[in-house]
Design a protein around this motif. Structure first.
Motif, short mmCIF file in Angstrom:
data_model
loop_
_atom_site.label_atom_id
_atom_site.label_comp_id
_atom_site.label_asym_id
_atom_site.label_seq_id
_atom_site.Cartn_x
_atom_site.Cartn_y
_atom_site.Cartn_z
N SER A 1 -3.21 -16.48 18.04
CA SER A 1 -2.92 -16.94 19.66
C SER A 1 -4.16 -17.83 20.08
O SER A 1 -4.01 -18.38 21.20
CB SER A 1 -2.92 -15.79 20.16
N ALA B 1 -5.82 -21.09 20.27
CA ALA B 1 -5.36 -22.78 20.30
C ALA B 1 -6.25 -23.51 19.47
O ALA B 1 -5.62 -24.30 18.80
CB ALA B 1 -5.37 -23.47 21.87
N TRP B 2 -7.59 -23.19 19.07
CA TRP B 2 -8.21 -23.97 18.18
C TRP B 2 -8.42 -23.48 16.81
O TRP B 2 -8.99 -24.33 16.00
CB TRP B 2 -9.64 -24.13 18.87
N ASP C 1 -9.93 -19.66 24.69
CA ASP C 1 -8.74 -20.76 24.69
C ASP C 1 -7.53 -20.12 23.94
O ASP C 1 -7.33 -20.64 22.76
CB ASP C 1 -9.52 -21.79 24.31
N ARG C 2 -6.88 -19.09 24.62
CA ARG C 2 -5.84 -18.59 23.99
C ARG C 2 -4.76 -19.61 24.18
O ARG C 2 -4.59 -20.42 25.09
CB ARG C 2 -5.32 -17.58 24.49
N ARG C 3 -3.59 -19.80 23.42
CA ARG C 3 -2.44 -20.57 23.46
C ARG C 3 -1.61 -20.33 24.77
O ARG C 3 -1.55 -18.91 25.10
CB ARG C 3 -1.56 -20.50 22.19
N SER D 1 -0.93 -27.45 29.07
CA SER D 1 -0.60 -28.88 28.95
C SER D 1 -0.51 -29.37 30.22
O SER D 1 -0.02 -28.91 31.33
CB SER D 1 0.73 -28.80 28.22
#
Length: 366
Positions: free
Chosen positions: A23, A25-26, A62-64, A69
């Motif tokens: 989960s 993002a990076w 920074d979780r998805r 966006s």
């Protein structure tokens, strides 16, 4: 001369269990941080200071999520926020001592602080960019998640929020929805952690932060009603530079002094290893790192003073510069750099205590 021994409140750490790695993002398989980094691992990293470690502030990882966006619709619902809300649930379990098997927390501590007690503050992600109406609904959901997966005291540990700006398009933070969202946080006495990146994004991001603070505070007369901004990682200047005549250093210095003149703005002494040349950060001694960083640290001390700067390890991100043969791990090394700063700045014991403990307690109201 050495710095006095004072309690430590680590103002910037990240935590995540192995079960939720996908989960992030990076993070991808093969990344140095593709492994569980929870309280068990953090305790090992801080073992040398376990007797003076009084707690930590968790900052979102920074979780998805679909809504991060810039092209996402403003009508997004909480269904878009699964990753960040899973993170809130994980922290609620830490803060209430309700571990799931394999999550790496739940230490109760007979003679030292337990995991629940070490967790003094939680800074989750929030859709600040969606404006105050969506943000208010999201805050309610975070509160409900804290109560469902933690206990009645867990929501009280949520001290503010972060919407990571370092990878967002120019102008994101200056949209009226963003400004109004931050005003809502101020109304609720919740802080905003500012994550920008001068090193990779250029001076534009820092110029926008200056304007953002001015706009959010404009017309708010009472200092206690103004949104508190906590600047992460020195705002990520390019610490590979050794020439202070470089225009980017001068521009950063001017912005830092401008920001320091505003009410309710603090600076974290954190994140430096990621902005330095990797080989130097890995192999240099704490004293050599301090000397290399001294032009930037001197500006921060002169601008903010010990009452508005705070120690933050940026664990586990700081560990990507570790070597197994080092005399100090990354957490210890950064602590020694900040201790050296306090000594060389001739800080009193009370001022040193502010840097390592008091400033974070005031800024986050813990």
């Amino acid at each position: 001369m050495s710095a006095p021994i004072v309690p430590i409140l680590d103002s910037h750490i990240h935590l995540y269990p192995a079960s939720e790695l996908s989960s992030l993002a990076w993070n991808t398989p093969g990344h140095p941080l593709w492994a569980q980094h929870s309280l068990d691992e953090y305790r090992r990293a801080t073992a040398s200071s376990s007797d003076i470690l009084s707690g930590f502030i968790f900052v979102e990882t920074d979780r998805r999520n679909d809504s991060s966006s810039s092209s996402s619709s403003s009508s997004d619902t909480n269904d878009s926020y699964t990753g960040p809300l899973e993170e809130v649930s994980f922290l609620a379990r830490i803060a209430s001592n309700r571990p799931r098997p394999g999550e790496g927390h739940g230490h109760s501590g007979a003679s030292s602080l337990g995991d629940k007690d070490l967790c003094l503050g939680i800074i989750p992600w929030a859709p600040v960019h969606r404006g105050p109406q969506v943000l208010a609904q999201y805050l309610d959901t975070v509160r409900d998640t804290c109560r469902r997966d933690g206990d009645e005291q867990t929501w009280a540990k949520v001290k503010g929020f972060r919407y990571l700006l370092q990878d967002k398009p120019d102008g994101t933070m200056l949209k009226q929805e963003f400004v109004d969202g931050l005003r809502l946080l101020g109304d609720k006495r919740l802080v905003f952690d500012v994550g920008v990146d001068l090193h990779r994004r250029g001076m534009r991001q820092l110029e926008e932060v200056v304007e953002l603070v001015e706009r959010v505070h404009e017309g708010v007369a009472a200092r206690e009603s103004k949104t508190t901004f906590i600047l992460n990682h020195l705002c990520k200047p390019d610490l590979t530079l050794f020439d202070t005549s470089d225009p980017s250093f001068a521009a950063w210095r001017q912005a830092i002094f401008t920001l320091s003149k505003a009410d309710n703005v603090y600076m974290k002494l954190s994140g430096a290893f990621s902005e330095m040349a990797p080989d130097f950060a890995r192999t240099a001694s704490p004293d050599d790192i301090f000397l290399a960083l001294s032009p930037w640290l001197a500006v921060v001390v002169a601008a903010f003073g010990p009452a508005r700067i705070m120690f933050g390890s940026d664990w586990p991100v700081c560990t990507t510069q570790e070597l197994g043969t080092e005399p100090h791990n990354a957490w210890d090394k950064w602590r020694l750099v900040v201790e050296r700063l306090c000594v060389m700045s001739s800080f009193s014991e009370d001022e040193t205590k502010d840097v390592f403990w008091g400033t974070a307690r005031r800024a986050y109201r813990v």
